[in-house]
Motif scaffolding. Structure first.
Motif, short mmCIF file in Angstrom:
data_model
loop_
_atom_site.label_atom_id
_atom_site.label_comp_id
_atom_site.label_asym_id
_atom_site.label_seq_id
_atom_site.Cartn_x
_atom_site.Cartn_y
_atom_site.Cartn_z
N GLY A 78 -27.14 74.39 -0.32
CA GLY A 78 -25.74 74.78 -0.41
C GLY A 78 -25.34 74.96 -1.87
O GLY A 78 -26.16 75.22 -2.74
N GLY A 79 -24.06 74.79 -2.12
CA GLY A 79 -23.56 74.90 -3.48
C GLY A 79 -23.90 73.66 -4.29
O GLY A 79 -23.95 72.55 -3.77
N LYS A 80 -24.11 73.85 -5.57
CA LYS A 80 -24.44 72.74 -6.45
C LYS A 80 -23.30 71.73 -6.47
O LYS A 80 -22.13 72.10 -6.54
N GLY A 81 -23.65 70.44 -6.43
CA GLY A 81 -22.66 69.39 -6.42
C GLY A 81 -22.16 69.04 -5.03
O GLY A 81 -21.60 67.97 -4.81
N LYS A 82 -22.39 69.95 -4.07
CA LYS A 82 -21.96 69.70 -2.70
C LYS A 82 -23.14 69.33 -1.81
O LYS A 82 -22.96 68.87 -0.70
N ASP A 83 -24.34 69.59 -2.29
CA ASP A 83 -25.55 69.32 -1.54
C ASP A 83 -26.40 68.35 -2.36
O ASP A 83 -27.11 68.75 -3.27
N THR A 84 -26.29 67.07 -2.04
CA THR A 84 -27.01 66.04 -2.81
C THR A 84 -28.11 65.39 -1.98
O THR A 84 -28.51 64.27 -2.25
N SER A 85 -28.58 66.11 -0.98
CA SER A 85 -29.58 65.55 -0.07
C SER A 85 -30.86 65.17 -0.82
O SER A 85 -31.27 65.85 -1.76
N ASP A 86 -31.45 64.08 -0.37
CA ASP A 86 -32.78 63.74 -0.82
C ASP A 86 -33.75 64.62 -0.05
O ASP A 86 -33.35 65.48 0.73
N GLY A 87 -35.04 64.41 -0.22
CA GLY A 87 -36.00 65.24 0.47
C GLY A 87 -37.22 64.46 0.93
O GLY A 87 -37.31 63.25 0.75
N THR A 88 -38.15 65.18 1.51
CA THR A 88 -39.39 64.59 1.99
C THR A 88 -40.19 64.03 0.82
O THR A 88 -40.36 64.71 -0.20
N PRO A 89 -40.67 62.79 0.91
CA PRO A 89 -41.42 62.19 -0.20
C PRO A 89 -42.74 62.90 -0.46
O PRO A 89 -43.32 63.54 0.42
N ALA A 90 -43.23 62.74 -1.67
CA ALA A 90 -44.47 63.41 -2.08
C ALA A 90 -45.64 63.04 -1.19
O ALA A 90 -46.49 63.88 -0.90
N VAL A 91 -45.69 61.80 -0.75
CA VAL A 91 -46.83 61.37 0.06
C VAL A 91 -46.88 62.17 1.37
O VAL A 91 -47.97 62.50 1.86
N THR A 92 -45.73 62.51 1.94
CA THR A 92 -45.71 63.29 3.17
C THR A 92 -46.10 64.74 2.90
O THR A 92 -46.82 65.36 3.69
N VAL A 93 -45.63 65.28 1.78
CA VAL A 93 -46.03 66.64 1.42
C VAL A 93 -47.55 66.71 1.26
O VAL A 93 -48.19 67.66 1.71
N LEU A 94 -48.12 65.69 0.64
CA LEU A 94 -49.57 65.66 0.45
C LEU A 94 -50.30 65.40 1.76
O LEU A 94 -51.39 65.95 2.00
N ALA A 95 -49.74 64.57 2.61
CA ALA A 95 -50.38 64.31 3.91
C ALA A 95 -50.46 65.58 4.75
O ALA A 95 -51.49 65.87 5.38
N VAL A 96 -49.38 66.35 4.77
CA VAL A 96 -49.38 67.62 5.51
C VAL A 96 -50.38 68.59 4.89
O VAL A 96 -51.11 69.29 5.60
N LEU A 97 -50.43 68.63 3.56
CA LEU A 97 -51.41 69.49 2.89
C LEU A 97 -52.83 69.08 3.26
O LEU A 97 -53.68 69.94 3.55
N ALA A 98 -53.10 67.79 3.28
CA ALA A 98 -54.43 67.31 3.64
C ALA A 98 -54.78 67.69 5.08
O ALA A 98 -55.91 68.09 5.38
N LYS A 99 -53.82 67.60 5.98
CA LYS A 99 -54.05 68.00 7.37
C LYS A 99 -54.36 69.49 7.46
O LYS A 99 -55.26 69.92 8.18
N CYS A 100 -53.58 70.29 6.72
CA CYS A 100 -53.83 71.74 6.71
C CYS A 100 -55.23 72.05 6.19
O CYS A 100 -55.98 72.82 6.80
N ARG A 101 -55.60 71.46 5.06
CA ARG A 101 -56.89 71.76 4.46
C ARG A 101 -58.04 71.26 5.34
O ARG A 101 -59.11 71.87 5.38
#
Length: 459
Positions: free
Chosen positions: A288-311
């Motif tokens: 969204g607009g800056k300052g209005k969207d302060t959501s956190d996100g998926t942690p790095a370990v999950t991004v890497l876990a999905v990458l490992a599954k894909c590979r």
């Protein structure tokens, strides 16, 4: 279970590769991770806007906020490269029809930077930043245009969706209008779609990846989508380009595509052939607009876990982060890239130039292989009591809350002991037990990281 899917489907979308062309070396022999960037106007906001008045409000808000005033794609792509992103895909146009480059199609069908940013090209600086940091260039383009000039199909106000696309099957009632719709579509394609795609193929030098996302029309009535013409035009300008199979994914069977595309839901079985998994890692596709969207996100370990599954299944991961409308990135993105870069610095070897391995058939964690199978990389992830990946999130957008515990990795059907076993990040030897053909590693709590620990096995 040994079964193989030869066709993946997400909500009925046919996404099987069809061309049989080889996957380029830059993708096959890289980390296998790309960065999806959804920037511009999210067409779903128009589609679900309800009345024309509400849609006008959505448009007015977007036009006011989408300034690109602090846009510096170098600040996007420098950390991306360090984090292991080998390629990137930018939404040059989403289904709302807003185009990030000045296009000759705008006076007749499109809209975008020509009208609203005085012709400022937002694609070119991003392409330059990608090349500066050795990140391959991918263009997302959706032929659908909900702001097409016609008040008939495929205009956003044409009654065909009952607000949300998956609520209704909208074939009935349109078969008798096939000839009428085909004429509108032919004009639309000629004046808008082919003009825009050819501009993208000819203005920015080598384009490495063309990522289509389908039309939005009554499917199942046998419309001519001009897929062969589109393929020929693209390959005429960019013969080495990688193509996804979603040019006509809302119509009949895909006519071209070099790899399959799974969206949002990881496949339940190993796909046949090359494939890619695109997914959101921070709320929705767009920010969204800056300052209005302060959501956190998926942690790095999950991004890497999905990458490992894909590979492990010979696939590629394309996680998405949406920039703000002023052109800046969420703070989350920079924190994520820092964590990924730290991990890649010590473990990138396990992803580059590898082939998939027997997960979960013989190994309880994802595994990649190289050197003709003489070297295995076992991705020891945070796990529950059953050894499955423990996704460290609270709710949809919660922060990482995992405390490292011992990690157990098992490899079955082992007939000969390996010559060497080490923790890849440190080079330290790790012991194992071999009992009745099952090799078991235990990474004790004292040395287990909160990320993926890679065990290198050399036979």
């Amino acid at each position: 279970n040994g079964e193989v899917l030869d066709r993946l489907r997400f909500d009925g979308l046919p996404i099987k590769p069809t061309t049989g062309r080889p996957i380029p070396d830059w993708l096959r022999n890289g980390t296998g991770m790309g960065l999806f960037l959804h920037w511009g106007l999210d067409g779903w906001h128009l589609l679900n806007g309800g009345s024309p008045e509400k849609r006008d409000q959505v448009l007015a808000k977007f036009i006011k906020e989408f300034t690109a005033s602090d846009y510096d794609p170098d600040k996007w792509m420098a950390p991306a490269k360090a984090a292991g992103f080998e390629y990137s895909v930018l939404t040059t146009r989403h289904m709302a029809g807003f185009q990030l480059w000045p296009s000759k199609s705008e006076p007749v069908g499109g809209w975008g930077v020509t009208k609203h940013l005085d012709g400022r090209d937002l694609v070119n600086p991003w392409v330059d930043a990608c090349r500066k940091h050795d990140v391959k260039v991918g263009f997302y383009y959706i032929p659908a245009n909900l702001m097409w000039k016609s008040k008939e199909f495929p205009y956003a106000g044409y009654p065909r969706r009952n607000n949300y696309v998956r609520k209704v099957n909208f074939i009935e009632g349109y078969k008798e209008k096939k000839e009428e719709i085909q004429k509108v579509m032919d004009t639309w394609q000629e004046q808008d779609v082919f003009v825009g795609v050819e501009e993208l193929m000819t203005r920015y030098g080598t384009v490495d990846y063309m990522w289509f996302d389908g039309f939005y029309w009554p499917r199942g009535i046998g419309l001519d989508l001009q897929s062969d013409r589109m393929k020929e035009m693209i390959l005429g300008h960019q013969p080495e380009i990688l193509l996804n199979p979603r040019y006509n994914c809302w119509g009949e069977a895909a006519k071209f595509g070099d790899l399959a595309t799974a969206e949002g839901r990881f496949p339940t079985m190993r796909p046949a052939g090359p494939w890619e998994f695109c997914w959101c890692i921070r709320g929705g596709w767009f920010a969204g607009g800056k300052g209005k969207d302060t959501s956190d996100g998926t942690p790095a370990v999950t991004v890497l876990a999905v990458l490992a599954k894909c590979r492990s299944w010979d696939g590629y991961s394309l996680p998405d982060v949406g920039p703000f409308r002023d052109g800046t990135m969420p703070d989350y993105y920079y924190g994520l890239c820092e964590e990924l870069a730290e991990w890649m610095d010590k473990n990138k070897e396990s992803l580059v130039g590898v082939k998939g391995g027997p997960w979960p058939e013989l190994v309880n964690v994802p595994v990649t292989r190289k050197d003709k199978g003489k070297t295995w990389y076992l991705f020891a992830w945070p796990q529950n009591d059953e050894g499955e990946f423990l996704n460290p999130r609270k709710g949809k957008m919660g922060k990482y809350d995992y405390t490292p515990e011992a990690k157990v990795v098992t490899v079955r059907n082992v007939s000969n002991p390996p010559a060497k076993t080490t923790i890849l990040a440190t080079g330290e030897k790790i012991d194992y037990k071999l009992d009745a053909g099952t090799m078991t590693f235990v990474i004790p709590k004292a040395i287990a990281s909160s990320n993926l620990d890679v065990i290198k096995v050399e036979w």
